[in-house]
Every structure is written in C-alpha cells, then in structure tokens.
Design an enzyme around this catalytic site. Structure first.
Site, PDB file in Angstrom:
ATOM      1  N   SER A  23      53.382  -6.716  87.131  1.00 48.02           N
ATOM      2  CA  SER A  23      53.830  -7.150  85.844  1.00 48.02           C
ATOM      3  C   SER A  23      55.359  -6.776  85.849  1.00 48.02           C
ATOM      4  O   SER A  23      56.053  -7.235  84.849  1.00 48.02           O
ATOM      5  CB  SER A  23      53.003  -7.138  84.694  1.00 48.02           C
ATOM      6  OG  SER A  23      53.059  -5.392  84.356  1.00 48.02           O
ATOM      7  N   LYS A  63      55.478  -0.860  80.541  1.00 48.22           N
ATOM      8  CA  LYS A  63      56.029  -1.977  79.891  1.00 48.22           C
ATOM      9  C   LYS A  63      57.258  -1.604  79.419  1.00 48.22           C
ATOM     10  O   LYS A  63      57.595  -0.567  79.129  1.00 48.22           O
ATOM     11  CB  LYS A  63      55.061  -2.858  78.860  1.00 48.22           C
ATOM     12  CG  LYS A  63      53.771  -3.466  79.652  1.00 48.22           C
ATOM     13  CD  LYS A  63      54.177  -4.642  80.430  1.00 48.22           C
ATOM     14  CE  LYS A  63      52.772  -5.161  81.019  1.00 48.22           C
ATOM     15  NZ  LYS A  63      52.005  -4.120  81.953  1.00 48.22           N
TER      16      LYS A  63
END
Length: 233
Positions: free
Chosen positions: A154, A192
């Site tokens: 991701s 993230k």
C-alpha cells in the site's frame, strides 16, 4: 516510485544541468550508469518522462528538462511526499580499513527488529525483538529507534516495498505528511501517511488500490515516524 537506475540517471542529469546548464549526452549517461548500450538509457529516459520527472523538449538535440526530484525525508519526515533513504543490506557492515581504527561516530548502530508492520490491511505488530540490523549512524539522528519488516504494497508509490525494513524513530506525535507507525484500537499496526481532517485522523496509503482510513483520534496511537528504509538486493 523509481528504480535504482532511474534514480541514478535522474540525479546525474540534474547534477550536470546544475554544473553546466547542458544535459549530458547519451554516451555520457551510458558511461555514468555503467550500461553496455544506449538502448538502456532510452528506456530509462522514457520511464522518467512517463513518471513526470523529466521532459524532453521537441526539435532540440540533447534537450532534457528536470521537472521534479523525489523528495527525501530527513529526520523530521517529508511534508508533501516521501522517497526513503535506502540502505543496501551490505552497507551496515564495517568496511576493511587496512588495520586502522574505526571512529565511534562512524560505527554502524545495531537497531532492533521488533516484528512486522503492514503496508496494506493492518496486521498485528509483533512486539518481541527478533534480531538486529546494522545501520549507519547518520541515518538515525537522535532518539530511540527500531525496525519493522514491511508487509504489503500500500506504500509502493512512496518507494516502500514489501520486504523492506522500515527504520522508525520512536515518537508519540506526528505532523501532517509524516509516514507513521499507527496502532489502531490497541490491536493492529499499519504504516501510513498521517494527516488531520478536522477532528479526525486520516491514514493515507500511497497506492490508489487502497482506501484512506478516517478514524477518531481516540482509536489511533502514534508509535513512531519513518526515517528510512533498509533494503537487501
């Protein structure tokens, strides 16, 4: 995300433009990157142009313009983007010094590997120290550090790949734009980009195949900020 050769070529072109105002020839680029043919340079140039890092000006020989460079995070982390400082696996080893003494300030630092971190669907972060990796001290700066093995894709557009070791500086706070280790609901950890959206926290991936997660602050605990990547080739 750039490959190693793409980044080396982009840096070489940019440095030559700064020095002389003229981009290097294809032969010079081939020699600088130690490639056997100019066809490899053509492929690299095309890839850099497609990714928006350079522009070839029409009807002009050797006319290449550098539009942007990957942003490199310092100890404070990138604010708009992040291209990690990448350490090859063998750079943590002490180089032979011909019998000389290695200065303490140059000795590799043993950083504990604390488990895995998800760059994808959050997974549980292992909190047991498994082994250590050797990292050049100038990569770390001040504070306490640890490493986590990246699992998932991701964050690939930020140059963070599955299997990389994420070097983390322990910190309980973050600024918008930092790439962080976020613990969600005291159970799941994920890597993230951190942003504030009103009263909420957004955890953003760097891959369009994944969705941004919007969470209330009481569900998110910052456990550290990314400062670099350790990668074996």
């Amino acid at each position: 995300m750039l490959t190693r050769k793409q980044y080396e070529l982009l840096r070489f072109i940019n440095e030559r433009l700064k020095e002389s105002g003229v981009p290097p020839s294809f032969d010079e680029m081939k020699d600088a990157l130690d490639l056997r043919s100019k066809s490899g340079i053509h492929r690299l140039i095309t890839a850099l142009e497609e990714r928006g890092f350079i522009r070839r000006l029409p009807n002009r020989a050797r006319a290449i313009e550098v539009i942007k460079l990957p942003e490199v995070a310092g100890n404070g982390g990138g604010r708009r983007g992040f291209t990690p400082s990448v350490i090859e696996g063998n750079l943590g080893k002490v180089r032979p010094s011909g019998g000389g003494v290695v200065d303490d300030a140059e000795r590799p630092v043993a950083v504990p590997v604390m488990g895995r971190i998800a760059a994808g669907t959050p997974i549980e972060a292992l909190q047991t120290r498994s082994h250590t990796i050797s990292v050049p001290p100038d990569m770390l700066g001040s504070g306490e550090h640890y490493a986590l093995e990246v699992r998932g894709d991701s964050m690939v557009e930020a140059g963070i790949l599955d299997g990389d070791m994420a070097l983390i500086q322990r910190n309980e706070t973050a600024e918008t734009g930092d790439i962080v280790v976020a613990l969600i609901d005291d159970e799941e950890a994920t890597l993230k980009r951190f942003r504030r959206r009103g009263a909420s926290i957004a955890l953003e991936p760097a891959n369009t195949a994944y969705e941004v997660r919007i969470l209330p602050p009481n569900r998110v605990q910052i456990q550290g900020k990314l400062i670099g990547i350790y990668r074996k080739y």
